[in-house]
Design a protein around this motif. Structure first.
Motif, PDB file in Angstrom:
ATOM      1  N   THR A  29      23.145  51.121   2.862  1.00 18.32           N
ATOM      2  CA  THR A  29      21.889  51.784   2.502  1.00 18.32           C
ATOM      3  C   THR A  29      21.150  50.971   1.450  1.00 18.32           C
ATOM      4  O   THR A  29      19.947  50.697   1.567  1.00 18.32           O
ATOM      5  CB  THR A  29      22.165  53.209   1.979  1.00 18.32           C
ATOM      6  N   ASP A  30      21.863  50.554   0.402  1.00 11.86           N
ATOM      7  CA  ASP A  30      21.226  49.746  -0.644  1.00 11.86           C
ATOM      8  C   ASP A  30      20.911  48.341  -0.158  1.00 11.86           C
ATOM      9  O   ASP A  30      19.924  47.741  -0.599  1.00 11.86           O
ATOM     10  CB  ASP A  30      22.126  49.691  -1.875  1.00 11.86           C
ATOM     11  N   GLY A  74      27.656  51.228  -8.186  1.00  8.54           N
ATOM     12  CA  GLY A  74      28.228  52.566  -8.115  1.00  8.54           C
ATOM     13  C   GLY A  74      29.732  52.598  -8.219  1.00  8.54           C
ATOM     14  O   GLY A  74      30.392  53.368  -7.511  1.00  8.54           O
ATOM     15  N   ASP A 125      29.385  48.075  -0.193  1.00 14.47           N
ATOM     16  CA  ASP A 125      28.948  49.364  -0.730  1.00 14.47           C
ATOM     17  C   ASP A 125      27.578  49.210  -1.401  1.00 14.47           C
ATOM     18  O   ASP A 125      27.479  48.778  -2.529  1.00 14.47           O
ATOM     19  CB  ASP A 125      29.975  49.844  -1.756  1.00 14.47           C
ATOM     20  N   SER A 126      26.502  49.501  -0.722  1.00 18.48           N
ATOM     21  CA  SER A 126      26.466  50.170   0.567  1.00 18.48           C
ATOM     22  C   SER A 126      25.416  49.512   1.449  1.00 18.48           C
ATOM     23  O   SER A 126      24.544  48.790   0.960  1.00 18.48           O
ATOM     24  CB  SER A 126      26.111  51.646   0.379  1.00 18.48           C
ATOM     25  N   THR A 166      32.834  55.683  -1.782  1.00 17.63           N
ATOM     26  CA  THR A 166      33.321  54.557  -2.583  1.00 17.63           C
ATOM     27  C   THR A 166      34.793  54.719  -2.929  1.00 17.63           C
ATOM     28  O   THR A 166      35.533  53.732  -3.013  1.00 17.63           O
ATOM     29  CB  THR A 166      32.486  54.410  -3.869  1.00 17.63           C
ATOM     30  N   ASP A 215      29.443  45.065  -4.313  1.00 20.58           N
ATOM     31  CA  ASP A 215      28.821  46.230  -4.942  1.00 20.58           C
ATOM     32  C   ASP A 215      27.314  46.048  -5.046  1.00 20.58           C
ATOM     33  O   ASP A 215      26.820  45.403  -5.960  1.00 20.58           O
ATOM     34  CB  ASP A 215      29.452  46.441  -6.324  1.00 20.58           C
ATOM     35  N   GLU A 218      25.140  48.746  -5.077  1.00 13.23           N
ATOM     36  CA  GLU A 218      24.465  49.904  -5.669  1.00 13.23           C
ATOM     37  C   GLU A 218      24.913  50.218  -7.086  1.00 13.23           C
ATOM     38  O   GLU A 218      24.555  51.252  -7.633  1.00 13.23           O
ATOM     39  CB  GLU A 218      24.657  51.134  -4.785  1.00 13.23           C
ATOM     40  N   ARG A 261      17.587  48.369   1.374  1.00  5.71           N
ATOM     41  CA  ARG A 261      16.508  48.413   0.376  1.00  5.71           C
ATOM     42  C   ARG A 261      16.265  47.039  -0.227  1.00  5.71           C
ATOM     43  O   ARG A 261      15.115  46.647  -0.465  1.00  5.71           O
ATOM     44  CB  ARG A 261      16.863  49.436  -0.708  1.00  5.71           C
ATOM     45  N   GLN A 262      17.338  46.299  -0.492  1.00  4.17           N
ATOM     46  CA  GLN A 262      17.179  44.948  -1.028  1.00  4.17           C
ATOM     47  C   GLN A 262      16.473  44.045  -0.023  1.00  4.17           C
ATOM     48  O   GLN A 262      15.600  43.245  -0.389  1.00  4.17           O
ATOM     49  CB  GLN A 262      18.543  44.355  -1.392  1.00  4.17           C
TER      50      GLN A 262
END
Length: 291
Positions: A124-125, A51, A121-122, A32, A47, A49, A128-129
């Motif tokens: 990865t998240d 983070g 970012d990111s 980040t 954004d 996550e 998941r969403q």
């Protein structure tokens, strides 16, 4: 939509204005914080996550995203409608009109248009969403028993994310940077490898073929010309080339980067997008006129 011919000079101009990245690194590598190496006035952080603690003093703008529906609206506002989808599908003209109506009062479309760089970012998240969304769709349930079918959910997950990434890839004049978590995986033979951490394997397989640049942000020790891969090291470097000796995910479509580069995305963009002072057409004409 009429087919348009792009000249070599136009292509050079487009190349100078947009590049797509996927950057992976282990937790704590400072993915980040790469934001701080980008121009704050022309960069927008998406954004996913929550983070932003490590860059709370970064003067640029960010948009917190809590749902996949919001992310899809941002994608269609950034890229425009997809002419290949059904009339009422996600990213269709109808979706674009809907997103403009919902977010018009806030001026979101104009704000996104004013930013040349999108920092996601990111991924990865995001995966998941999207998985949360996919598990609620009809495809995630067996037609015969009506019970949850995880295979259907994973299939939808892969298609949704790949479509979103390709939409952003086509966003006019936008450099898009996806960052994600890199994890160390050890198989039953105790052989370790590094893989992007995402829901579903389809995304990890196809992502390198979509983006221009794949990089790994990792730790090393030693001098720049004698780097030693060291998970406990203090030197942060971006690994940029495929076939690197550490087996880290990387690809350099530009052909202009060293095997590793300093974690400065502004400098890397300048190196990638440097336009030749003489265009290929002019150079070709010059060569043909040489006796």
């Amino acid at each position: 939509m009429a087919i348009r011919i792009v000249t070599a000079d136009e292509r050079l101009s487009a190349a100078a204005n947009k590049t797509s990245f996927a950057i992976f690194g282990p937790p704590g590598a400072g993915k980040t914080t790469l934001l701080k190496s980008l121009p704050a006035d022309s960069t927008l952080c998406l954004d996913l996550e929550a983070g932003m603690k490590s860059v709370q003093d970064w003067p640029g703008a960010s948009i917190p995203i809590r749902s996949y529906a919001d992310f899809r609206d941002i994608v269609v506002l950034a890229s425009g409608p997809d002419p290949a989808v059904a009339p009422n599908a996600t990213y269709s003209e109808a979706h674009y009109v809907h997103a403009r109506a919902v977010h018009g009062p806030s001026g979101l479309e104009a704000f996104i248009a004013s930013k040349a760089i999108l920092f996601v970012d990111s991924i990865t998240d995001l995966s998941r969403q999207v998985m949360t969304y996919a598990k609620q769709q009809p495809e995630a349930f067996s037609e015969r028993t009506s019970k949850p079918d995880i295979r259907g959910a994973y299939g939808l997950l892969g298609r949704e994310i790949i479509h979103a990434l390709k939409m952003l890839q086509h966003a006019p004049g936008k450099t898009v940077i996806f960052v994600g978590v890199l994890e160390k995986v050890t198989d039953e033979f105790h052989v370790a490898s590094w893989q992007p951490q995402m829901e579903g394997s389809k995304i990890g397989r196809e992502l390198p073929g979509i983006v221009d640049q794949v990089m790994t942000l990792h730790f090393f020790s030693g001098a720049e010309n004698e780097l030693i891969f060291d998970e406990k090291g203090t030197v942060r470097r971006l690994v940029c080339r495929a076939g690197n000796p550490w087996g880290l995910p990387a690809k350099d479509r530009s052909g202009r980067l060293a095997e590793t580069e300093a974690p400065d995305l502004g400098a890397i963009l300048a190196k990638i997008n440097a336009v030749p002072t003489v265009s290929p057409l002019a150079r070709s004409a010059s060569v043909s006129m040489t006796p």
